[in-house]
Design an enzyme around this catalytic site. Structure first.
Site, PDB file in Angstrom:
ATOM      1  N   LYS A 173      37.596 -71.658 -12.571  1.00  0.00           N
ATOM      2  CA  LYS A 173      37.658 -69.889 -12.336  1.00  0.00           C
ATOM      3  C   LYS A 173      39.193 -70.448 -11.851  1.00  0.00           C
ATOM      4  O   LYS A 173      40.401 -71.210 -10.964  1.00  0.00           O
ATOM      5  CB  LYS A 173      37.107 -69.953 -11.053  1.00  0.00           C
ATOM      6  CG  LYS A 173      37.138 -69.187  -9.815  1.00  0.00           C
ATOM      7  CD  LYS A 173      36.374 -68.765  -9.255  1.00  0.00           C
ATOM      8  CE  LYS A 173      35.982 -67.879  -8.146  1.00  0.00           C
ATOM      9  NZ  LYS A 173      34.923 -67.295  -7.443  1.00  0.00           N
TER      10      LYS A 173
ATOM     11  N   LEU B  14      34.378 -66.608 -20.169  1.00  0.00           N
ATOM     12  CA  LEU B  14      33.243 -66.701 -19.726  1.00  0.00           C
ATOM     13  C   LEU B  14      32.484 -65.386 -18.564  1.00  0.00           C
ATOM     14  O   LEU B  14      31.179 -65.160 -18.690  1.00  0.00           O
ATOM     15  CB  LEU B  14      32.672 -68.297 -18.986  1.00  0.00           C
ATOM     16  CG  LEU B  14      33.031 -69.273 -19.549  1.00  0.00           C
ATOM     17  CD1 LEU B  14      32.306 -69.946 -18.838  1.00  0.00           C
ATOM     18  CD2 LEU B  14      32.104 -69.788 -20.949  1.00  0.00           C
ATOM     19  N   GLY B  15      33.941 -65.049 -17.993  1.00  0.00           N
ATOM     20  CA  GLY B  15      33.116 -64.044 -16.867  1.00  0.00           C
ATOM     21  C   GLY B  15      34.249 -63.636 -16.012  1.00  0.00           C
ATOM     22  O   GLY B  15      35.794 -64.204 -16.160  1.00  0.00           O
ATOM     23  N   GLN B  16      34.280 -62.547 -15.651  1.00  0.00           N
ATOM     24  CA  GLN B  16      35.290 -62.104 -14.621  1.00  0.00           C
ATOM     25  C   GLN B  16      34.257 -61.359 -13.844  1.00  0.00           C
ATOM     26  O   GLN B  16      33.780 -61.039 -13.315  1.00  0.00           O
ATOM     27  CB  GLN B  16      35.946 -60.884 -15.591  1.00  0.00           C
ATOM     28  CG  GLN B  16      37.087 -59.628 -14.911  1.00  0.00           C
ATOM     29  CD  GLN B  16      37.001 -59.076 -15.081  1.00  0.00           C
ATOM     30  OE1 GLN B  16      36.805 -58.771 -16.884  1.00  0.00           O
ATOM     31  NE2 GLN B  16      38.309 -58.491 -14.919  1.00  0.00           N
ATOM     32  N   GLY B  17      35.478 -61.752 -12.615  1.00  0.00           N
ATOM     33  CA  GLY B  17      34.931 -60.907 -11.244  1.00  0.00           C
ATOM     34  C   GLY B  17      35.611 -60.579 -10.539  1.00  0.00           C
ATOM     35  O   GLY B  17      37.066 -60.082 -10.926  1.00  0.00           O
ATOM     36  N   ALA B  18      35.930 -60.213  -9.405  1.00  0.00           N
ATOM     37  CA  ALA B  18      36.982 -58.804  -8.791  1.00  0.00           C
ATOM     38  C   ALA B  18      38.278 -59.154  -8.400  1.00  0.00           C
ATOM     39  O   ALA B  18      38.867 -59.312  -8.223  1.00  0.00           O
ATOM     40  CB  ALA B  18      36.162 -58.632  -7.082  1.00  0.00           C
ATOM     41  N   THR B  19      37.908 -61.007  -8.208  1.00  0.00           N
ATOM     42  CA  THR B  19      38.835 -61.647  -8.121  1.00  0.00           C
ATOM     43  C   THR B  19      39.417 -62.767  -8.839  1.00  0.00           C
ATOM     44  O   THR B  19      40.826 -63.911  -8.495  1.00  0.00           O
ATOM     45  CB  THR B  19      38.978 -62.795  -6.155  1.00  0.00           C
ATOM     46  OG1 THR B  19      37.498 -63.008  -6.584  1.00  0.00           O
ATOM     47  CG2 THR B  19      38.686 -61.927  -5.196  1.00  0.00           C
TER      48      THR B  19
ATOM     49  N   VAL C 180      36.902 -66.025 -15.361  1.00  0.00           N
ATOM     50  CA  VAL C 180      36.111 -67.632 -15.431  1.00  0.00           C
ATOM     51  C   VAL C 180      36.202 -68.218 -17.415  1.00  0.00           C
ATOM     52  O   VAL C 180      35.386 -67.126 -17.389  1.00  0.00           O
ATOM     53  CB  VAL C 180      35.161 -68.073 -14.194  1.00  0.00           C
ATOM     54  CG1 VAL C 180      34.099 -69.225 -15.110  1.00  0.00           C
ATOM     55  CG2 VAL C 180      34.893 -67.790 -13.398  1.00  0.00           C
TER      56      VAL C 180
ATOM     57  N   ASP D 135      27.299 -62.927  -0.555  1.00  0.00           N
ATOM     58  CA  ASP D 135      27.336 -62.061  -1.753  1.00  0.00           C
ATOM     59  C   ASP D 135      26.440 -62.451  -2.718  1.00  0.00           C
ATOM     60  O   ASP D 135      26.719 -62.864  -3.840  1.00  0.00           O
ATOM     61  CB  ASP D 135      29.301 -62.472  -2.328  1.00  0.00           C
ATOM     62  CG  ASP D 135      29.213 -61.086  -2.607  1.00  0.00           C
ATOM     63  OD1 ASP D 135      28.120 -60.661  -3.327  1.00  0.00           O
ATOM     64  OD2 ASP D 135      30.093 -61.837  -4.297  1.00  0.00           O
TER      65      ASP D 135
HETATM   66  N1  LIG Z   1      30.155 -72.324 -13.360  1.00  0.00           N
HETATM   67  C1  LIG Z   1      30.629 -71.239 -14.341  1.00  0.00           C
HETATM   68  N2  LIG Z   1      29.482 -71.415 -15.293  1.00  0.00           N
HETATM   69  C2  LIG Z   1      29.696 -70.621 -16.615  1.00  0.00           C
HETATM   70  N3  LIG Z   1      30.213 -68.667 -15.989  1.00  0.00           N
HETATM   71  C3  LIG Z   1      30.781 -69.138 -14.545  1.00  0.00           C
HETATM   72  C4  LIG Z   1      31.007 -70.122 -13.837  1.00  0.00           C
HETATM   73  N4  LIG Z   1      30.960 -69.166 -12.940  1.00  0.00           N
HETATM   74  C5  LIG Z   1      30.834 -67.849 -12.287  1.00  0.00           C
HETATM   75  N5  LIG Z   1      31.481 -67.720 -14.418  1.00  0.00           N
HETATM   76  C6  LIG Z   1      30.961 -66.041 -14.697  1.00  0.00           C
HETATM   77  O1  LIG Z   1      32.075 -65.797 -14.235  1.00  0.00           O
HETATM   78  C7  LIG Z   1      31.605 -64.736 -13.343  1.00  0.00           C
HETATM   79  C8  LIG Z   1      32.386 -64.263 -12.303  1.00  0.00           C
HETATM   80  O2  LIG Z   1      32.478 -65.377 -11.443  1.00  0.00           O
HETATM   81  P1  LIG Z   1      32.852 -65.166 -10.078  1.00  0.00           P
HETATM   82  O3  LIG Z   1      31.161 -64.490  -9.137  1.00  0.00           O
HETATM   83  O4  LIG Z   1      32.733 -66.637  -9.631  1.00  0.00           O
HETATM   84  O5  LIG Z   1      33.849 -64.610  -9.750  1.00  0.00           O
HETATM   85  P2  LIG Z   1      34.264 -63.900  -8.301  1.00  0.00           P
HETATM   86  O6  LIG Z   1      35.953 -63.468  -8.607  1.00  0.00           O
HETATM   87  O7  LIG Z   1      34.445 -64.877  -6.678  1.00  0.00           O
HETATM   88  O8  LIG Z   1      33.802 -62.741  -8.427  1.00  0.00           O
HETATM   89  P3  LIG Z   1      32.455 -61.891  -7.135  1.00  0.00           P
HETATM   90  O9  LIG Z   1      33.125 -59.746  -7.910  1.00  0.00           O
HETATM   91  O10 LIG Z   1      31.589 -61.337  -7.110  1.00  0.00           O
HETATM   92  O11 LIG Z   1      33.377 -61.510  -6.137  1.00  0.00           O
HETATM   93  C9  LIG Z   1      30.572 -65.067 -12.910  1.00  0.00           C
HETATM   94  O12 LIG Z   1      28.936 -63.701 -12.771  1.00  0.00           O
HETATM   95  C10 LIG Z   1      30.407 -65.986 -14.313  1.00  0.00           C
HETATM   96  O13 LIG Z   1      29.622 -64.875 -15.298  1.00  0.00           O
END
Ligand SMILES: Nc1ncnc2c1ncn2[C@@H]1O[C@H](COP(=O)(O)OP(=O)(O)OP(=O)(O)O)[C@@H](O)[C@H]1O
Length: 766
Positions: free
Chosen positions: A41, A18-23, A26, A138
């Site tokens: 996650k 669904l998405g990807q973050g730095a760490t 998802v 953040d």
């Molecule tokens: N509950 C959710 N439902 C759908 N998509 C989600 C959900 N939580 C996160 N995502 C998707 O995943 C992406 C990454 O999630 P998140 O920001 O929690 O990860 P992170 O690794 O902590 O990212 P960051 O780079 O912001 O630190 C989000 O930008 C979003 O697109």
């Protein structure tokens, strides 16, 4: 390796994140027991390498929170096989605010209502964080997820508590978290420039990130942009550091060029001027770096509550061609509404004519009605219309439409996609603009109808007043005639019993003269007023000249289907954008693909021209002509309004003159009464003296005479009896004519009070 992963209660598919973050990554998953869809996650190696206490913090914070604007935690479980912790959350199928802003239709920011929803929801979430002593650290559009509420409207929720920690408002921290563009300047200096600084940070750095986020949601753009973007870090720092209080954006457009500072939202931001008036100071407050001026969270919450608790009143001003959204406190009244309208239209309150549903707004609400009790039917398509009693108010302004990028035919897959993306964004912008132009042109037509309707309604009132006045006039004249007849008759009668009647003669001729003069004056005024009213009635109420002098064919019509036409072109632009996005992923294109790509690019250039021409040459020029014709038409309407107002003034004048006449008649009646009474008293006294002390008048009033009265002879008696009868009948006739005069007078009083109330009501409403 299977694409399915799982924990004790959940399963997820890792093929389509669904998405990807730095760490983390998802994924969409399901509860094994209930089938419920969830978001899982899963931490990447980088995520799992973080110190354990940092990892644990995210879980602790999420466990502590429970709010409708914070993504709900459904569990923290161990991934089967790796034993790594995974976070199970409520699934958002609509993506994040960042995803929304990436869509071409939101390239210039979210629509007003949606923007306010974001602010409202995000601030509720932040308030919950503060209540639990947590700093997010953040905040950015990517960490605000969008859900669909039961009523179909969006619900925004804060997510990603990887950087969050428990922190009181003034408590300081040193660690570095966040995303470059959203970092408070102090954090930026340490985290991005790695300068050794003595600064420590507090939870208030979240306020800055909120400022940047809200600016981006309102405009589609980041507020602070050095030329070359992210990599030009020194310049970025210079911009945020040098920014003065009140400045809400700073953009460097050319390499080494000046920074364009701004204290207002850009013209491409589609929000109403009413909302901009509220949001600009909010952004300035959030983007404050001066420690003396930085807001507390309480101040911030108070400012937002103040904005979100306001009621929106839709107003359309045809003379400035503006759809206004007046945001106003619920307890405010008409005076404040008019002041806000004056601020946004430059039409002073005393020159405003407010019409709603074809009648004066004051007929639906009183001056003391609080705004939250205004008709609920006031809406964008059914606004309050504001007209100025001054003819020249506004000019038709050139629209603010960003230029389409220049499309050249040399092939670079890398650059072509951003080019089509920009074209799609501008296409969407124009689509909305054409929609707005069509709405406004329709409102211009409505403006004519509501104006005319109200004017005719008012003219109808005048016709009613006039009938009252006519009736009043007739009664007054009837009274006057009766009075003069009475005066004449009484004079004749008294003449009969009294030799010297010169006093009564003088009174009669003076009264006659005065009354005739007054009557003539009033009659002339009345006839003149009637004449103007007849013209107004004939030309407007009957022939409807004003209405006929307007043509609904002016401007874009439904048959032109402008919005649909732009929509069709836009569909093709969006298709090409998607295709170019796919092409960009490829290293190179084969011959056929390359030909199609070239053809599409040509087509794109053509469509951009078509879009612009449809808007400028059709919608814009139609609207401009309609606007100019409206101004001419409105000048006519003002002329008729003036005629109406003049007639009303004349009627009030006439009414006052009739009042004065009534007063004069009353006075004359009294004078006459006194005079007659005096004469009768004299006659009585004379008669008394002649009869040796017995009053004939008493006898006349209390017959019969005592037959045993021996004081006079038969001749004398006969004369006395005659005089007695005469005086008796004289008094009776005088009483009769007086009582008929009183009846007439009371009728005058009734018509007068009816007139007074209707004329007063109309004047007060003005
Ligand atoms: N509950 C959710 N439902 C759908 N998509 C989600 C959900 N939580 C996160 N995502 C998707 O995943 C992406 C990454 O999630 P998140 O920001 O929690 O990860 P992170 O690794 O902590 O990212 P960051 O780079 O912001 O630190 C989000 O930008 C979003 O697109």
């Amino acid at each position: 390796m299977s694409a399915l992963r799982g924990s004790f209660n959940f399963l997820w598919d890792i093929t389509r994140p669904l998405g990807q973050g730095a760490t983390s990554m998802v994924y969409k998953g399901r509860n094994k027991n209930t089938g419920e869809e969830v978001a899982v996650k899963v931490f990447t190696t980088a995520g799992n390498m973080r110190p354990r206490d940092v990892q644990m913090r995210e879980y602790t914070v999420m466990r502590k929170l429970n709010h409708s604007n914070i993504v709900g935690l459904l569990g923290i479980e161990d991934e089967q096989g790796t034993n790594n912790k995974v976070i199970i959350m409520e699934l958002s199928t609509l993506g994040s605010l960042y995803n929304m802003l990436e869509e071409p239709q939101n390239s210039f920011g979210l629509e007003e209502e949606e923007f306010l929803r974001v602010v409202n929801h995000v601030v509720s979430g932040i308030r919950h964080l503060r209540e639990n002593g947590i700093a997010h650290r953040d905040i950015k559009p990517g960490n605000i997820l969008r859900y669909k509420g039961d009523d179909g409207r969006s619900i925004y929720k804060l997510t990603d508590f990887g950087a969050a920690r428990e922190l009181e408002e003034e408590e300081q921290f040193m660690s570095l978290y966040g995303t470059e563009e959203y970092l408070h300047p102090d954090v930026y200096e340490r985290a991005v420039l790695r300068s050794p600084t003595r600064h420590k940070f507090t939870a208030k750095v979240d306020l800055w990130s909120l400022g940047v986020t809200f600016y981006q949601v309102a405009t589609g753009q980041l507020p602070f942009k050095p030329f070359g973007g992210r990599k030009n870090r020194e310049k970025m720092f210079e911009i945020v550091r040098k920014k003065e209080s009140g400045v809400i954006s700073g953009v460097q457009k050319t390499e080494g060029g000046e920074i364009n500072w701004s204290r207002s939202l850009p013209a491409t931001c589609r929000h109403s001027s009413g909302l901009k008036l509220l949001v600009t100071p909010l952004l300035a407050g959030l983007l404050e770096t001066d420690p003396q001026k930085v807001w507390s969270f309480d101040t911030f919450f108070k400012e937002v509550d103040d904005i979100t608790s306001k009621v929106k009143i839709n107003v359309f001003c045809p003379q400035t061609w503006a759809c206004l959204n007046i945001y106003i406190d619920t307890e405010d009244k008409l005076t404040q509404l008019q002041e806000f309208i004056a601020m946004q239209t430059e039409i002073p309150s005393n020159k405003q004519l407010l019409i709603f549903d074809g009648l004066l707004l004051q007929e639906s609400v009183s001056t003391m009605t609080p705004i939250n009790q205004y008709p609920k039917s006031i809406s964008e398509t059914n606004p309050v219309f504001v007209f100025s009693s001054i003819a020249e108010v506004g000019r038709f302004c050139k629209p603010i439409v960003p230029e389409f990028p220049r499309i050249t035919l040399n092939m670079t897959l890398e650059h072509d996609y951003p080019l089509t993306k920009m074209c799609a964004a501008l296409g969407c912008f124009l689509h909305k603009e054409v929609e707005l132009y069509n709405t406004k042109q329709e409102l211009m037509r409505r403006a004519v109808y509501v104006n005319v309707h109200e004017l005719y309604h008012e003219c109808g009132h005048l016709v009613d007043y006039n009938q009252h006045l006519e009736r009043n006039f007739k009664t007054v004249i009837f009274w006057k005639d009766n009075f003069l007849k009475t005066v004449e008759r009484e004079r004749e009668m008294l003449e009969f019993i009294r030799d010297d009647s010169s006093e009564l003669f003088d009174f009669e001729s003076k009264t006659k003269n005065q009354c005739e003069k007054r009557e003539n004056e009033i009659r002339i005024m009345k006839d003149n007023t009637k004449k103007t009213l007849d013209t107004l009635q004939k030309e407007q109420l009957k022939d409807k000249q004003l209405l006929k002098s307007w043509s609904d064919d002016l401007g874009c019509t439904k048959e032109d289907r402008c919005v649909s036409k732009v929509g069709v072109i836009l569909e093709s632009v969006l298709r090409i954008k998607n295709q170019f996005q796919e092409d960009r992923k490829k290293a190179s294109l084969n011959f056929n693909e390359e030909q199609i790509h070239k053809y599409d690019k040509n087509k794109l250039a053509e469509m951009c021209m078509q879009l612009r021409s449809l808007f400028m040459d059709h919608c814009h020029s139609n609207a401009k002509r309609q606007f100019e014709e409206f101004q001419n038409w409105h000048r006519q309407a003002l002329k008729w309004r003036k005629t109406r107002d003049d007639i009303e003034k004349d009627m009030v004048n006439l009414f006052e003159n009739m009042e004065a006449f009534i007063g004069q008649l009353n006075e004359l009646c009294q004078q006459h009464d006194t005079c007659v009474q005096k004469i009768i008293r004299n006659v009585k006294e004379k008669s008394y003296r002649t009869r040796g002390g017995h009053s004939d008048l008493e006898g006349a009033q209390n017959p019969p005479l005592d037959p045993k009265d021996k004081t006079s002879g038969p001749q004398e008696k006969k004369k006395h009896r005659h005089v007695k009868t005469l005086i008796g009948s004289l008094i009776q006739r005088m009483d009769e004519s007086r009582s008929s005069l009183y009846e007439v007078k009371s009728e005058i009083d009734t018509t007068k009070s009816m007139l007074e109330s209707s004329i007063l009501k109309s004047i007060l409403q003005r």
